[in-house]
Design an enzyme around this catalytic site. Sequence first.
Site, PDB file in Angstrom:
ATOM      1  N   GLU A 171     -14.257 -42.181 -86.987  1.00 44.38           N
ATOM      2  CA  GLU A 171     -13.320 -42.995 -87.749  1.00 44.38           C
ATOM      3  C   GLU A 171     -13.692 -44.478 -87.713  1.00 44.38           C
ATOM      4  O   GLU A 171     -12.976 -45.301 -87.117  1.00 44.38           O
ATOM      5  CB  GLU A 171     -11.888 -42.754 -87.266  1.00 44.38           C
ATOM      6  CG  GLU A 171     -11.445 -41.308 -87.484  1.00 44.38           C
ATOM      7  CD  GLU A 171      -9.988 -41.054 -87.143  1.00 44.38           C
ATOM      8  OE1 GLU A 171      -9.308 -41.994 -86.674  1.00 44.38           O
ATOM      9  OE2 GLU A 171      -9.523 -39.912 -87.346  1.00 44.38           O
ATOM     10  N   GLU A 176     -12.699 -33.276 -88.758  1.00 45.50           N
ATOM     11  CA  GLU A 176     -11.626 -33.227 -87.757  1.00 45.50           C
ATOM     12  C   GLU A 176     -10.316 -33.105 -88.514  1.00 45.50           C
ATOM     13  O   GLU A 176     -10.066 -33.854 -89.457  1.00 45.50           O
ATOM     14  CB  GLU A 176     -11.624 -34.497 -86.904  1.00 45.50           C
ATOM     15  CG  GLU A 176     -10.504 -34.550 -85.874  1.00 45.50           C
ATOM     16  CD  GLU A 176     -10.424 -35.904 -85.165  1.00 45.50           C
ATOM     17  OE1 GLU A 176     -11.453 -36.358 -84.650  1.00 45.50           O
ATOM     18  OE2 GLU A 176      -9.328 -36.497 -85.172  1.00 45.50           O
TER      19      GLU A 176
END
Length: 527
Positions: free
Chosen positions: A209, A328
């Site tokens: 991220e 994810e």
Amino acid sequence: MYSTLFFLLTFFSYRTGGNRPFNGRGPFGLGLDLDLDLSTVVRRVDPRFLSVTIDASLASQERFMLLLRSQRIRTLTKALSPAFLRFGGTRQDFMVFSPQSSQQPDADGSCSRVELSWWLEQKLKEEWIQHQLILLKEDQQKQYHRIQFTELTVDELNSFSSCSGLDLIFGMNALLRNTDNSWNSSNARSLLQYCESKQYKISWELGNEPNSYEKKAGIRVDGYQLGLDFSHLRKILSESKLYQDAGLYGPDVGQPHSHRVDLLKSFLQGGADAIDACTWHHYYVNGRDTSLDDFLDPEVLDTLAVKTNEVLEKVEQESPGKAVWLGETSSAYGGGALGLSDTFVSGFMWLDKLGLGARLGLEVVMRQVLLGSGSYHLIDDNLDPLPDYWLSLLYKKLVGPEVLNVSDSGRNKRVRLYLHCANRKSYARGAVVLLWMNLGRKLARISLPDLIANSTVDTFVLQSDQLGEEGLESRSVQLNGVLLKMVDNKTLPDLSGARLPAAGHLKLPAYSLGFFVFLEARASACS
């Protein structure tokens, strides 16, 4: 025995024979007329479509990596093969490889040898429960500390993945930066050198991220620089005899939202050639303020399509043909929603994500988390499987990679349906499997078209061990009326379906989900 017989008698009563017309209304709520195409494969996903993650938080104290030697965990994980096993998450960008010559005994011995004693397993489980409180505080305060890991972490991951039949993806630290903000690859080179010396078969990621780097570490990395970093890592891998063809996946960006879209676009413009698949993350709701109603809301489930189509469109614009993965994903971000993400109701979000994701064109979906901190895990702190584990296991057993078209009359938004070829390891060619869920409090009925109305059906109905709305937050699940639990550390329960004769209709109990396998569908797309 009694509960199984009761279920079968009840389910037989839910079927109506022949092809008699059904007006769609009655004491059982709305009925749905199915329309399906058995001649065309509309999508084909990777055989490892349903994959799992281990959160890097497990290595925050390296002794917890020894939990991967548990016979119980290995039994549960091996049953999910084939799959990818991603090791990563927030803390991967704070992990630094610190090799030690005084190594603990190798974990890569015989897969049949259980090396974790019962007393050590119990001690580690108790300590892990307490350690998660520290991890939770760090997450809330967004204050993360550098984690030093040794060869032990890599050895344990390799042993665990190879003995379980999963393909390991290791997430590298992308926050190691030079003065010009380019990625410092020296620590990664050290890690690669060790892994190559041990001949470990591993694929790689770089960073987790990147859109949140500034928030969690005070470092800003734009998409262009990130693309250069991935190209740099690809060059390093290409110089390795073992890893020159290894998979490299990224950028593991959060779901589309303002600057995150720009970051993905600029990354792809410079780094698309370096990666084998473009990865992004998706969660439906905030785990801190969500509710039971959110988990049953069709509009919440539909947000996945909006976000997925946005990513697919962006990737197709910048790198046509590039595979797109959910690197994810789970129900609620922020570690999940306690009492929801780890209970029966979570299965509706999970099964819908598998069905809808495959239909939209995602090739792999990685479930956060097989084992790790938070409330969205598949295996609980006592190493017992939660409802979403059993759902995942049934999906693996029944569902093939070929996606087919199915639609319904659309009068009941709380019934959601997806169609695949059946898994050929479990069923003969031509069989199809209907993935279904009933989010409503009333029983629903589906009317079968002639294509499958004359087929024998294997039914797999998952319900809470407590019927009704009260059971939605249960951590136990029944398959066809039988409570699912492990027989022992090496043995899973029987997951056979209830075989029913041909009929024109099937009924879906309230608050239930599952699979119908049509054995004699003779689908040309599945032959």
